[in-house]
Scaffold this active site. Structure first.
Site, mmCIF file in Angstrom:
data_model
loop_
_atom_site.group_PDB
_atom_site.id
_atom_site.type_symbol
_atom_site.label_atom_id
_atom_site.label_comp_id
_atom_site.label_asym_id
_atom_site.label_seq_id
_atom_site.Cartn_x
_atom_site.Cartn_y
_atom_site.Cartn_z
ATOM 1 N N ARG A 107 0.840 -1.201 0.000
ATOM 2 C CA ARG A 107 0.000 0.000 0.000
ATOM 3 C C ARG A 107 0.875 1.252 0.000
ATOM 4 O O ARG A 107 1.774 1.403 0.830
ATOM 5 C CB ARG A 107 -0.921 0.025 1.212
ATOM 6 C CG ARG A 107 -1.810 1.276 1.189
ATOM 7 C CD ARG A 107 -2.873 1.278 2.245
ATOM 8 N NE ARG A 107 -3.729 2.457 2.099
ATOM 9 C CZ ARG A 107 -4.739 2.741 2.893
ATOM 10 N NH1 ARG A 107 -5.051 1.928 3.893
ATOM 11 N NH2 ARG A 107 -5.467 3.828 2.686
ATOM 12 N N ARG A 128 -7.142 -0.141 -2.937
ATOM 13 C CA ARG A 128 -5.900 -0.328 -2.199
ATOM 14 C C ARG A 128 -5.765 -1.811 -1.851
ATOM 15 O O ARG A 128 -6.769 -2.493 -1.614
ATOM 16 C CB ARG A 128 -5.868 0.519 -0.932
ATOM 17 C CG ARG A 128 -7.136 0.441 -0.069
ATOM 18 C CD ARG A 128 -7.329 1.760 0.662
ATOM 19 N NE ARG A 128 -8.495 1.765 1.534
ATOM 20 C CZ ARG A 128 -9.720 2.112 1.132
ATOM 21 N NH1 ARG A 128 -9.949 2.427 -0.132
ATOM 22 N NH2 ARG A 128 -10.721 2.136 1.982
ATOM 23 N N ASP A 176 -6.108 -2.345 3.951
ATOM 24 C CA ASP A 176 -6.423 -1.199 4.807
ATOM 25 C C ASP A 176 -6.723 -1.738 6.200
ATOM 26 O O ASP A 176 -7.700 -2.454 6.400
ATOM 27 C CB ASP A 176 -7.630 -0.435 4.250
ATOM 28 C CG ASP A 176 -7.984 0.776 5.100
ATOM 29 O OD1 ASP A 176 -7.075 1.304 5.769
ATOM 30 O OD2 ASP A 176 -9.156 1.193 5.098
ATOM 31 N N ASP A 208 -7.647 -0.928 10.027
ATOM 32 C CA ASP A 208 -8.170 0.085 10.946
ATOM 33 C C ASP A 208 -8.223 -0.465 12.365
ATOM 34 O O ASP A 208 -8.537 -1.640 12.582
ATOM 35 C CB ASP A 208 -9.590 0.507 10.542
ATOM 36 C CG ASP A 208 -9.606 1.313 9.253
ATOM 37 O OD1 ASP A 208 -8.679 2.124 9.069
ATOM 38 O OD2 ASP A 208 -10.526 1.122 8.448
#
Length: 334
Positions: free
Chosen positions: A43, A54, A57, A59
């Site tokens: 990324r 992407r 990811d 989080d």
């Protein structure tokens, strides 16, 4: 794992999941680790506004029940309650967890969600790498090593990661230890005798008290440790008496079914000892560490019939380098 349509832009489908993680990192270090993983997986972040495709990811949705508002991090994630692609997988693993700000469970947030997107659950599972590392086949593991080798740290990490009962040597309370490092010839015998009694009592208590909620026991010392140090510090007559007492006391004590010896070169040992900053250890000599290491190796030679692993960790940093830790675990298992 769920497949969902791209959210906030026109693009390819996404795969979403939620995981529960135990970590010794604080939230900022955890964020840095997540960003590092993203970078390694390809990324490349940009300053452009809006969403885009992407490769990954990551989080941080929750960090226990903490509320964090910092320039680079907001926890709980400010939009988790608005997105079904987050709520659905999160509900699978943490339906009863309460949002610390909204004071609603994940189950309630999912039921009240206004997001019309319905993620598609797919028959694909993430694999927990720890399931391949079956340490629970052992009842009792002992990790040994020279002073400063890292045996307590490793035993603690394994106990946390694999649900083991942790048995740590209570050496800090020994009143003879600081005196011994000041005058070895005078305090060697009372020190070793006090260790003999303390270790025996602790092992008798801890090994005998099974914990039904733990999968196995792991200790940062073994009963043979007393003989190794006594052989180095005591005179021949004192050691002969000491060995007789040791044999009588430990005759009925359970022995580990896996014995791990962590080897570090003397230079690394001295660095580790200096780093942990115990005042009474500052004058430990290189020769003393060499003698202790040789004592361990001699003991291991006489226990060939037992399950013993010698692991050279001189070039490893299993505390701060997760790859080193994983490789060390694999060596223990194989």
């Amino acid at each position: 794992m769920y497949k969902t349509k791209s959210w906030g832009f026109d693009g390819a489908d996404f795969l979403n999941c939620a995981v529960s993680v135990n970590t010794h990192l604080d939230c900022q270090k955890l964020l840095a680790t997540c960003l590092s993983i993203e970078k390694k997986l390809g990324r490349a972040r940009s300053n452009k506004k809006g969403y885009s495709d992407r490769p990954i990811d990551i989080d941080i949705l929750f960090f226990d029940a903490e509320v964090i508002n910092e320039l680079n991090l907001t926890v709980p994630h400010p939009h988790l309650q608005d997105r079904n692609f987050v709520l659905h997988p999160l509900h699978d693993i943490a339906s009863a967890v309460e949002h610390p700000i909204l004071k609603k469970t994940i189950s309630t947030l999912l039921a009240e969600s206004l997001d019309e997107g319905i993620p598609e659950k797919i028959q694909r599972w993430l694999k927990n790498p720890q399931q391949e590392l079956n340490l629970s086949r052992y009842n009792y593991i002992a990790i040994e090593g020279n002073i400063g080798a890292g045996k307590t740290t490793l035993a603690t990490m394994i106990s946390e990661d694999f649900n083991a009962k942790l048995i740590l040597e209570r050496f800090k309370d020994n009143p003879f230890l600081p005196k011994f490092y000041e005058d070895q010839s005078r305090y060697a015998f009372p020190l070793e005798m006090s260790f003999l009694a303390d270790r025996y009592q602790q092992l008798l208590d801890d090994i005998g008290q099974y914990d039904l909620f733990k999968d196995f026991m792991i200790a940062d010392y073994d009963s043979q440790k007393s003989l190794i140090f006594a052989k180095v510090t005591l005179s021949e007559d004192e050691y002969s008496l000491y060995k007789k007492l040791h044999s009588i006391m430990y005759k009925e004590i359970a022995k580990p079914d896996l014995y791990i010896y962590l080897y570090q070169n003397t230079e690394r040992l001295l660095e580790n000892i200096k780093k942990r900053g115990r005042a009474y250890e500052k004058d430990i000599s290189e020769n003393y560490l060499v003698d202790i290491n040789q004592g361990y190796l001699n003991m291991i030679k006489n226990r060939r019939q037992e399950n013993i692993k010698i692991l050279d960790i001189s070039e490893m940093d299993f505390v701060d380098n997760r790859v080193d830790y994983s490789n060390l675990l694999k060596q223990i298992i194989t």
